[in-house]
Design a protein around this motif. Structure first.
Motif, PDB file in Angstrom:
ATOM      1  N   UNK A   1      35.921  41.473  47.678  1.00  0.00           N
ATOM      2  CA  UNK A   1      36.811  41.750  46.560  1.00  0.00           C
ATOM      3  C   UNK A   1      36.127  42.718  45.610  1.00  0.00           C
ATOM      4  N   UNK A   2      36.939  43.485  44.969  1.00  0.00           N
ATOM      5  CA  UNK A   2      36.434  44.438  44.006  1.00  0.00           C
ATOM      6  C   UNK A   2      36.877  44.028  42.618  1.00  0.00           C
ATOM      7  N   UNK A   3      36.427  44.774  41.656  1.00  0.00           N
ATOM      8  CA  UNK A   3      36.789  44.534  40.279  1.00  0.00           C
ATOM      9  C   UNK A   3      35.547  44.631  39.424  1.00  0.00           C
ATOM     10  N   UNK A   4      35.740  44.890  38.137  1.00  0.00           N
ATOM     11  CA  UNK A   4      34.592  45.090  37.272  1.00  0.00           C
ATOM     12  C   UNK A   4      33.718  43.853  37.093  1.00  0.00           C
ATOM     13  N   UNK A   5      34.285  42.660  37.131  1.00  0.00           N
ATOM     14  CA  UNK A   5      33.456  41.463  36.984  1.00  0.00           C
ATOM     15  C   UNK A   5      32.569  41.313  38.219  1.00  0.00           C
ATOM     16  N   UNK A   6      33.150  41.432  39.405  1.00  0.00           N
ATOM     17  CA  UNK A   6      32.352  41.339  40.626  1.00  0.00           C
ATOM     18  C   UNK A   6      31.303  42.440  40.664  1.00  0.00           C
ATOM     19  N   UNK A   8      29.868  43.854  38.121  1.00  0.00           N
ATOM     20  CA  UNK A   8      28.836  43.522  37.145  1.00  0.00           C
ATOM     21  C   UNK A   8      27.884  42.457  37.674  1.00  0.00           C
ATOM     22  N   UNK A   9      28.343  41.667  38.640  1.00  0.00           N
ATOM     23  CA  UNK A   9      27.516  40.615  39.224  1.00  0.00           C
ATOM     24  C   UNK A   9      26.707  41.105  40.419  1.00  0.00           C
ATOM     25  N   UNK A  10      26.740  42.406  40.680  1.00  0.00           N
ATOM     26  CA  UNK A  10      26.050  42.965  41.846  1.00  0.00           C
ATOM     27  C   UNK A  10      24.568  42.633  41.848  1.00  0.00           C
ATOM     28  N   UNK A  11      23.971  42.490  40.685  1.00  0.00           N
ATOM     29  CA  UNK A  11      22.549  42.167  40.601  1.00  0.00           C
ATOM     30  C   UNK A  11      22.236  40.725  40.956  1.00  0.00           C
ATOM     31  N   UNK A  18      29.794  33.391  44.850  1.00  0.00           N
ATOM     32  CA  UNK A  18      30.490  32.190  44.350  1.00  0.00           C
ATOM     33  C   UNK A  18      31.704  32.572  43.515  1.00  0.00           C
ATOM     34  N   UNK A  19      31.574  33.624  42.702  1.00  0.00           N
ATOM     35  CA  UNK A  19      32.707  34.103  41.906  1.00  0.00           C
ATOM     36  C   UNK A  19      33.844  34.542  42.821  1.00  0.00           C
ATOM     37  N   UNK A  23      37.574  32.985  42.992  1.00  0.00           N
ATOM     38  CA  UNK A  23      38.754  33.822  42.752  1.00  0.00           C
ATOM     39  C   UNK A  23      39.679  33.827  43.964  1.00  0.00           C
ATOM     40  N   UNK A  24      39.116  33.955  45.148  1.00  0.00           N
ATOM     41  CA  UNK A  24      39.924  33.974  46.367  1.00  0.00           C
ATOM     42  C   UNK A  24      40.672  32.661  46.574  1.00  0.00           C
ATOM     43  N   UNK A  25      40.023  31.552  46.268  1.00  0.00           N
ATOM     44  CA  UNK A  25      40.675  30.250  46.429  1.00  0.00           C
ATOM     45  C   UNK A  25      41.871  30.118  45.495  1.00  0.00           C
ATOM     46  N   UNK A  26      41.708  30.560  44.258  1.00  0.00           N
ATOM     47  CA  UNK A  26      42.826  30.498  43.306  1.00  0.00           C
ATOM     48  C   UNK A  26      43.958  31.407  43.757  1.00  0.00           C
ATOM     49  N   UNK A  27      43.629  32.612  44.201  1.00  0.00           N
ATOM     50  CA  UNK A  27      44.652  33.544  44.649  1.00  0.00           C
ATOM     51  C   UNK A  27      45.375  33.022  45.882  1.00  0.00           C
TER      52      UNK A  27
END
Length: 118
Positions: A1-6, A8-11, A18-19, A23-27
């Protein structure tokens, strides 16, 4: 998945994974079509997406439109209408999807991935 939050978690690959699982489970619980509609409505509220064609014709989408800036004004009756439309379990998924869509829009507006990169 993409997006600015993901992004930002690249590090932190473990946290990013886990994020994305969360997110995928909710979607998945909400369903692809309604997830896309909620994400479009929230993006439009933030001025990041095109106007949706036609009026909002469901209690859920009207509710989603209010989440970014009017969440404290949402009434119990409005929440009950969404629960009646979606059912309790999908209402929980809907709430998560809408909140994460709001977070993604806010992260995009402040360019969170570049801030996280330092």
């Amino acid at each position: 998945m993409n997006g600015p939050v993901a992004a930002a978690l690249a590090g932190s690959p473990a946290l990013r994974e886990r994020f994305e699982v969360f997110r995928s489970a909710a979607q998945e619980a909400l369903g692809e079509e309604l997830t896309a509609q909620v994400e479009r409505v929230v993006a439009q509220v933030h001025g990041l997406g095109p106007e949706m064609q036609g009026g909002i014709d469901s209690a859920a989408l009207a509710y989603a439109r209010r989440i970014p800036f009017e969440h404290t004004a949402i009434t119990d009756a409005e929440a009950a209408a969404v629960i009646a439309e979606l059912g309790e379990a999908r209402f929980v998924a809907f709430s998560v999807v809408a909140a994460l869509a709001d977070a993604e829009c806010r992260a995009e507006k402040v360019r969170l991935p570049s801030l996280a990169a330092g």
